[in-house]
Design an enzyme around this catalytic site. Structure first.
Site, mmCIF file in Angstrom:
data_model
loop_
_atom_site.group_PDB
_atom_site.id
_atom_site.type_symbol
_atom_site.label_atom_id
_atom_site.label_comp_id
_atom_site.label_asym_id
_atom_site.label_seq_id
_atom_site.Cartn_x
_atom_site.Cartn_y
_atom_site.Cartn_z
ATOM 1 N N HIS A 194 7.518 26.302 35.359
ATOM 2 C CA HIS A 194 6.823 27.164 34.405
ATOM 3 C C HIS A 194 5.574 27.728 35.050
ATOM 4 O O HIS A 194 4.829 26.989 35.719
ATOM 5 C CB HIS A 194 6.458 26.399 33.126
ATOM 6 C CG HIS A 194 7.672 25.877 32.444
ATOM 7 N ND1 HIS A 194 8.557 26.713 31.796
ATOM 8 C CD2 HIS A 194 8.185 24.635 32.376
ATOM 9 C CE1 HIS A 194 9.554 25.996 31.336
ATOM 10 N NE2 HIS A 194 9.360 24.723 31.681
ATOM 11 N N PRO A 253 14.832 34.493 29.939
ATOM 12 C CA PRO A 253 14.494 35.639 29.113
ATOM 13 C C PRO A 253 13.037 36.076 29.187
ATOM 14 O O PRO A 253 12.131 35.241 29.202
ATOM 15 C CB PRO A 253 14.840 35.179 27.696
ATOM 16 C CG PRO A 253 14.884 33.698 27.770
ATOM 17 C CD PRO A 253 15.335 33.358 29.161
ATOM 18 N N ASN A 254 12.889 37.381 29.241
ATOM 19 C CA ASN A 254 11.593 38.075 29.201
ATOM 20 C C ASN A 254 10.812 37.999 30.508
ATOM 21 O O ASN A 254 9.774 38.649 30.625
ATOM 22 C CB ASN A 254 10.726 37.579 28.027
ATOM 23 C CG ASN A 254 11.371 37.871 26.685
ATOM 24 O OD1 ASN A 254 11.791 39.001 26.444
ATOM 25 N ND2 ASN A 254 11.492 36.880 25.842
ATOM 26 N N GLU A 269 12.551 22.267 37.391
ATOM 27 C CA GLU A 269 12.128 23.067 36.234
ATOM 28 C C GLU A 269 10.758 23.650 36.556
ATOM 29 O O GLU A 269 9.843 22.932 36.982
ATOM 30 C CB GLU A 269 12.046 22.175 34.992
ATOM 31 C CG GLU A 269 11.472 22.907 33.775
ATOM 32 C CD GLU A 269 11.333 22.013 32.552
ATOM 33 O OE1 GLU A 269 11.987 20.954 32.485
ATOM 34 O OE2 GLU A 269 10.556 22.386 31.657
ATOM 35 N N ASN A 315 13.296 28.670 35.995
ATOM 36 C CA ASN A 315 12.350 28.983 34.923
ATOM 37 C C ASN A 315 13.191 29.530 33.779
ATOM 38 O O ASN A 315 13.531 30.725 33.766
ATOM 39 C CB ASN A 315 11.293 29.993 35.365
ATOM 40 C CG ASN A 315 10.244 30.202 34.271
ATOM 41 O OD1 ASN A 315 10.439 29.779 33.124
ATOM 42 N ND2 ASN A 315 9.143 30.852 34.613
ATOM 43 N N TYR A 359 0.183 34.752 32.100
ATOM 44 C CA TYR A 359 1.172 34.725 33.189
ATOM 45 C C TYR A 359 0.687 35.384 34.481
ATOM 46 O O TYR A 359 1.411 35.384 35.473
ATOM 47 C CB TYR A 359 2.473 35.383 32.717
ATOM 48 C CG TYR A 359 3.087 34.701 31.516
ATOM 49 C CD1 TYR A 359 3.565 33.393 31.615
ATOM 50 C CD2 TYR A 359 3.174 35.351 30.274
ATOM 51 C CE1 TYR A 359 4.116 32.753 30.510
ATOM 52 C CE2 TYR A 359 3.726 34.720 29.172
ATOM 53 C CZ TYR A 359 4.188 33.425 29.286
ATOM 54 O OH TYR A 359 4.738 32.777 28.203
ATOM 55 N N ARG A 370 -0.291 24.562 25.635
ATOM 56 C CA ARG A 370 -0.017 25.694 24.734
ATOM 57 C C ARG A 370 0.531 25.180 23.385
ATOM 58 O O ARG A 370 0.297 24.043 23.012
ATOM 59 C CB ARG A 370 0.941 26.660 25.443
ATOM 60 C CG ARG A 370 0.326 27.215 26.746
ATOM 61 C CD ARG A 370 1.234 28.203 27.433
ATOM 62 N NE ARG A 370 1.432 29.395 26.611
ATOM 63 C CZ ARG A 370 2.383 30.315 26.858
ATOM 64 N NH1 ARG A 370 3.199 30.162 27.888
ATOM 65 N NH2 ARG A 370 2.501 31.366 26.075
ATOM 66 N N ALA A 427 11.886 30.717 27.391
ATOM 67 C CA ALA A 427 11.935 30.086 26.063
ATOM 68 C C ALA A 427 13.179 29.223 25.867
ATOM 69 O O ALA A 427 13.171 28.304 25.027
ATOM 70 C CB ALA A 427 11.850 31.160 24.984
ATOM 71 N N ARG A 452 2.553 42.444 30.578
ATOM 72 C CA ARG A 452 1.933 41.984 29.328
ATOM 73 C C ARG A 452 1.388 40.578 29.536
ATOM 74 O O ARG A 452 1.825 39.873 30.441
ATOM 75 C CB ARG A 452 2.992 41.894 28.211
ATOM 76 C CG ARG A 452 3.453 43.200 27.661
ATOM 77 C CD ARG A 452 4.138 42.925 26.333
ATOM 78 N NE ARG A 452 5.554 43.226 26.370
ATOM 79 C CZ ARG A 452 6.475 42.639 25.601
ATOM 80 N NH1 ARG A 452 6.142 41.687 24.765
ATOM 81 N NH2 ARG A 452 7.731 42.990 25.674
HETATM 82 O O1 CA2 Z 1 5.220 29.558 31.631
HETATM 83 C C1 CA2 Z 1 6.404 29.880 31.802
HETATM 84 O O2 CA2 Z 1 6.861 30.185 32.898
HETATM 85 C C2 CA2 Z 1 7.353 29.985 30.597
HETATM 86 O O3 CA2 Z 1 8.615 29.504 31.005
HETATM 87 C C3 CA2 Z 1 7.412 31.449 30.228
HETATM 88 C C4 CA2 Z 1 8.231 31.715 28.968
HETATM 89 C C5 CA2 Z 1 7.773 30.814 27.823
HETATM 90 O O4 CA2 Z 1 8.625 30.989 26.710
HETATM 91 C C6 CA2 Z 1 7.771 29.353 28.222
HETATM 92 O O5 CA2 Z 1 7.298 28.588 27.143
HETATM 93 C C7 CA2 Z 1 6.877 29.137 29.434
HETATM 94 C C8 CA2 Z 1 8.049 33.169 28.511
HETATM 95 C C9 CA2 Z 1 8.418 34.160 29.546
HETATM 96 C C10 CA2 Z 1 7.998 35.508 29.040
HETATM 97 O O6 CA2 Z 1 7.297 36.129 30.066
HETATM 98 C C11 CA2 Z 1 6.556 37.213 29.752
HETATM 99 C C12 CA2 Z 1 5.760 37.686 30.764
HETATM 100 C C13 CA2 Z 1 4.970 38.769 30.514
HETATM 101 C C14 CA2 Z 1 4.976 39.390 29.291
HETATM 102 C C15 CA2 Z 1 5.763 38.909 28.278
HETATM 103 C C16 CA2 Z 1 6.575 37.814 28.528
#
Ligand code: CA2
Length: 153
Positions: free
Chosen positions: A108, A13-14, A106, A82, A26, A115, A85, A21
């Site tokens: 990230h 997701p996301n 896995e 990946n 990221y 974090r 969340a 963003r």
């Molecule tokens: O660091 C990672 O790759 C995560 O898997 C990214 C997830 C986060 O919930 C994990 O804790 C770590 C979030 C992905 C959301 O990605 C976005 C990227 C740009 C803008 C908003 C969200």
């Protein structure tokens, strides 16, 4: 046709928002950039890439089942996941991976351990072969190199 060296790169997701963003967390690469990076890494390692993203937990579960069937058929080198969340919440993904026999990394982008505390626990890690975190999107290429190395006889 699926070859014996197919890799699934699954994004949760996301991650479709990558590059739009939170660049301080990221980076500025988009998911399309990540797909291109993965395609290049797979070409280098002789792997066939199947790259996907979903915002829906059940769809990710279905894709793990699909990977399990490919593993059973001898066509899968492994999975880079990946789970976003869902990493920190999904017993369903844990259960889906467990017992499939798939080699799963896995992944990230960020260093989740540097974090918030809620990102420190993973339901995926106990059923993963390896975990990569904190290398930015370059971690995808590292994960694919790792799967290619593990797939060598
Ligand atoms: O660091 C990672 O790759 C995560 O898997 C990214 C997830 C986060 O919930 C994990 O804790 C770590 C979030 C992905 C959301 O990605 C976005 C990227 C740009 C803008 C908003 C969200």
């Amino acid at each position: 046709m699926t070859t014996a060296a197919t890799v699934f790169v699954l994004n949760g997701p996301n991650l479709n928002l990558l590059g739009t963003r939170e660049p301080q967390v990221y980076g500025s690469a988009t998911l399309a950039d990540v797909q291109a990076l993965c395609a290049e890494a797979c070409a280098q390692h002789g792997l066939t890439l199947d790259f996907r993203q979903s915002n829906h937990e059940g769809e990710l579960v279905d894709w793990i089942h699909e990977a399990g069937r490919a593993h059973a058929a001898g066509t899968l080198a492994g999975v880079v996941l990946n789970a976003g969340a869902y990493t920190h919440t999904s017993v369903a993904l844990h259960d889906a991976i467990k017992g499939t026999g798939i080699t799963l990394v896995e992944l990230h982008i960020s260093n989740v351990h540097a974090r918030e505390a809620f990102r420190h626990h993973s339901y995926i890690a106990p059923v993963a072969k390896a975990v990569i975190a904190g290398f930015g999107v370059r971690g995808y290429a590292l994960a694919l190199a790792g799967l290619a190395a593990l797939a060598q006889p």
